[in-house]
Design a protein around this motif. Structure first.
Motif, PDB file in Angstrom:
ATOM      1  N   ILE A 150       0.814  -1.219   0.000  1.00 56.33           N
ATOM      2  CA  ILE A 150       0.000   0.000   0.000  1.00 56.33           C
ATOM      3  C   ILE A 150       0.848   1.269   0.000  1.00 56.33           C
ATOM      4  O   ILE A 150       0.321   2.375  -0.192  1.00 56.33           O
ATOM      5  CB  ILE A 150      -0.942   0.028   1.226  1.00 56.33           C
ATOM      6  N   TRP A 156       1.688  -4.516  -5.732  1.00 53.79           N
ATOM      7  CA  TRP A 156       0.893  -5.511  -5.011  1.00 53.79           C
ATOM      8  C   TRP A 156       0.505  -6.699  -5.890  1.00 53.79           C
ATOM      9  O   TRP A 156      -0.037  -7.689  -5.398  1.00 53.79           O
ATOM     10  CB  TRP A 156      -0.342  -4.871  -4.372  1.00 53.79           C
ATOM     11  N   ILE A 178      -6.381  -3.916  -0.146  1.00 50.92           N
ATOM     12  CA  ILE A 178      -5.847  -2.759  -0.869  1.00 50.92           C
ATOM     13  C   ILE A 178      -6.910  -1.670  -0.969  1.00 50.92           C
ATOM     14  O   ILE A 178      -6.620  -0.473  -0.778  1.00 50.92           O
ATOM     15  CB  ILE A 178      -5.368  -3.179  -2.270  1.00 50.92           C
TER      16      ILE A 178
END
Length: 281
Positions: A150, A156, A178
């Motif tokens: 994040i 990610w 997320i």
């Protein structure tokens, strides 16, 4: 720096020692002397005396030059606001750290439980297991991976790919993490800090107003003291003759200049104060 100090002393003359900025002048003089001492000890160190404790102490004292930043902080409002915001948001930052840590730990526990079950299967693949161990090898490692996801430390997509192969449910769970952190928690945190900045700016504005009022009151008090001293007959009224005689004293002239008043304009000032043209104020 030394040349600047000499020019300032030449321009201010007596006010250099007892004017409004005499404390900063003394501080700058001290810095110049310490710098000269440092040059002397450095030259001594070149001859084989580099371990002198006095020289070390002088080099350390040079760091007090950072105190000069206080002048810039006082003069530049945006810089002062930035520094005050950092200090005032310290408590909010601690609470932010606590909330983010709890949320990250919650999702890390869910992910780590699935990774543990994956490794309990005797048929787990070594290549996938190596990737999982890299990102989710422990609770701390998992929390760091989630935080990096994040904060931009890692894309990610990279920690999501091996996790999605463990079970399909972890892909929407990771995506939900997320979404919550990026669109929810982080935006709320940014909004809180923006609000804190506004509060600090408001308080700083009040502080500036109060400081200006105090400055005006102090200036008025000095002017009253100046006129009271000039009133030699203690009649409560000051004539131009008393005012002019009082200004002939060199110390009084220097004090008059420290009030940011020009001695050559003293008669003009007296006429402005003598509103009834009686020759007395």
């Amino acid at each position: 720096f030394s040349f600047e100090l000499l020019m300032r002393a030449f321009a201010e003359r007596c006010l250099f020692f007892y004017g409004a900025e005499w404390i900063w002048n003394f501080f700058d003089t001290l810095l110049v002397l310490l710098s000269v001492m440092n040059l002397i000890f450095n030259s001594i160190g070149d001859t084989g005396m580099s371990n002198l404790s006095v020289a070390r102490m002088v080099r350390f004292v040079r760091f007090i030059r950072l105190v000069r930043l206080a002048r810039a902080v006082r003069a530049i409002q945006s810089l002062r606001l930035f520094i005050l915001t950092i200090f005032s948001s310290g408590v909010s930052l601690i609470w932010c750290l606590l909330i983010v840590s709890v949320i990250v730990y919650f999702f890390a526990s869910i992910i780590l439980s699935g990774v543990t079950e994956y490794f309990r299967d005797p048929n787990w693949e070594k290549e996938e297991g190596a990737k999982l161990a890299e990102f989710y090898g422990s609770v701390w490692r998992t929390m760091v991976t989630l935080f990096m996801s994040i904060s931009g430390g890692v894309s990610w997509k990279e920690p999501l790919e091996p996790l999605a192969r463990v079970h399909w449910a972890y892909e929407p769970a990771f995506t939900c993490f997320i979404f919550v952190m990026f669109f929810g928690v982080i935006n709320v945190v940014v909004g809180a800090f923006v609000s804190a900045t506004g509060e600090v700016a408001k308080q700083d504005k009040d502080f500036l107003i109060n400081a200006e009022i105090e400055h005006v009151e102090a200036y008025t008090r000095k002017i009253k003291e100046f006129f009271a001293e000039a009133d030699t007959d203690e009649s409560g009224m000051l004539s131009w003759h008393e005012f002019e005689c009082h200004l002939k004293n060199p110390k009084v002239s220097a004090y008059f200049a420290s009030l940011e008043l020009d001695v050559s304009h003293a008669h003009r000032l007296f006429k402005l104060l003598d509103t009834d043209c009686s020759g007395e104020v």
